[in-house]
Design a protein around this motif. Structure first.
Motif, short mmCIF file in Angstrom:
data_model
loop_
_atom_site.label_atom_id
_atom_site.label_comp_id
_atom_site.label_asym_id
_atom_site.label_seq_id
_atom_site.Cartn_x
_atom_site.Cartn_y
_atom_site.Cartn_z
N SER A 1 1.69 5.93 -5.44
CA SER A 1 1.58 7.35 -5.08
C SER A 1 2.05 7.59 -3.65
O SER A 1 2.69 8.61 -3.35
N LEU A 2 1.72 6.68 -2.75
CA LEU A 2 2.15 6.82 -1.36
C LEU A 2 3.67 6.70 -1.26
O LEU A 2 4.32 7.47 -0.53
N GLU A 3 4.24 5.76 -1.98
CA GLU A 3 5.69 5.59 -1.96
C GLU A 3 6.39 6.81 -2.54
O GLU A 3 7.42 7.26 -2.02
N VAL B 1 4.93 1.54 2.51
CA VAL B 1 3.61 0.89 2.56
C VAL B 1 3.78 -0.55 3.01
O VAL B 1 4.55 -1.31 2.40
N GLU B 2 3.06 -0.93 4.06
CA GLU B 2 3.20 -2.27 4.64
C GLU B 2 1.84 -2.94 4.78
O GLU B 2 0.84 -2.29 5.09
N ILE C 1 1.09 2.84 6.66
CA ILE C 1 2.08 3.67 5.97
C ILE C 1 2.97 4.32 7.02
O ILE C 1 2.51 4.76 8.07
N VAL C 2 4.26 4.35 6.73
CA VAL C 2 5.24 4.83 7.69
C VAL C 2 6.18 5.82 7.02
O VAL C 2 6.68 5.56 5.91
N LYS C 3 6.42 6.94 7.69
CA LYS C 3 7.39 7.93 7.21
C LYS C 3 8.11 8.50 8.43
O LYS C 3 7.49 9.18 9.25
N ASN C 4 9.38 8.21 8.56
CA ASN C 4 10.15 8.61 9.74
C ASN C 4 9.47 8.06 11.00
O ASN C 4 9.28 6.87 11.11
N SER D 1 -7.03 2.89 4.43
CA SER D 1 -7.85 1.98 3.62
C SER D 1 -7.80 2.47 2.18
O SER D 1 -8.14 3.62 1.90
N ILE D 2 -7.36 1.61 1.28
CA ILE D 2 -7.31 1.94 -0.15
C ILE D 2 -8.62 1.49 -0.79
O ILE D 2 -9.00 0.32 -0.70
#
Length: 213
Positions: free
Chosen positions: A24-26, A32-33, A46-49, A56-57
């Motif tokens: 879902s995050l992707e 996701v790292e 999690i990284v976006k730009n 925490s999942i």
């Protein structure tokens, strides 16, 4: 004797729910790292730009999630170290048909767990360091029920991803068309037993519910 088959099913379901969180995050555009050396299997970056967060999942097969208190009782293990919590929950403990992934700011989650902790302490409950405090995803707070305080995490929120998990074919509904509300949030058999047990002052295992279709 432990039911090995049932245990294996729960382990597999947990892995599946965790994978749904990452998916879902992707799909929302995040990379996701894993975080080397974090020592916490549920924690991801999690990284976006140029935006980066630690999350925490948390997976739940009974619609409740937990975080433990720190050893000095001044905060929360893991929850104090992240920016967001990604809870993944089924709709029913006994007969799960859907799974949903949510993204909740850690600030809101800490406020909920702080309220839950203080309510239990005020009611004379023993909350041991290292032991989880449980808060409901769907049951809203009722001041007459101590264990409900902090609850309703999913209520009013649209999930990142909602997936049908019963049957042989997975069906996605991403995102859900409407946020969860108190009126539409599912009442599970387990939750009904807990509420009735709290009302009558008995163990939830003593409650039997018969549903006729």
């Amino acid at each position: 004797m432990t039911n090995v088959s049932a245990t294996n099913e729960k382990v597999e379901l947990r892995r599946y729910l965790f994978s749904l969180a990452e998916r879902s995050l992707e799909q929302a555009g995040w990379r996701v790292e894993r975080i080397p050396g974090s020592g916490k299997g549920s924690v991801r970056r999690i990284v976006k730009n140029d935006e980066s967060h630690v999350v925490s999942i948390r997976t739940t097969q009974d619609t409740w999630i937990a975080f433990p208190r720190t050893s000095d009782d001044n905060g929360w293990v893991t929850l104090d170290d992240v920016d967001f919590v990604i809870p993944v929950t089924v709709d029913d403990r006994d007969d799960p048909k859907w799974a949903a992934v949510y993204m909740v700011e850690a600030k809101e989650m800490r406020e909920r767990f702080d309220r839950a902790y203080l309510a239990r302490k005020a009611a004379g409950h023993t909350v041991q360091a290292g032991r989880g405090v449980w808060v409901s995803m769907f049951s809203t707070e009722d001041p007459k029920i101590v264990t409900s305080v902090g609850g309703g995490i999913a209520v009013g929120k649209t999930p990142l991803l909602r997936v049908k998990i019963s049957g042989s074919e997975e069906v996605e509904d991403k995102p859900a068309s409407e946020p969860m509300t108190a009126a539409t949030s599912p009442l599970t058999v387990a939750e009904a037993k807990k509420r009735l047990a709290q009302t009558f002052g008995v163990d939830p295992e003593k409650i039997k519910i018969i549903i006729e279709a």
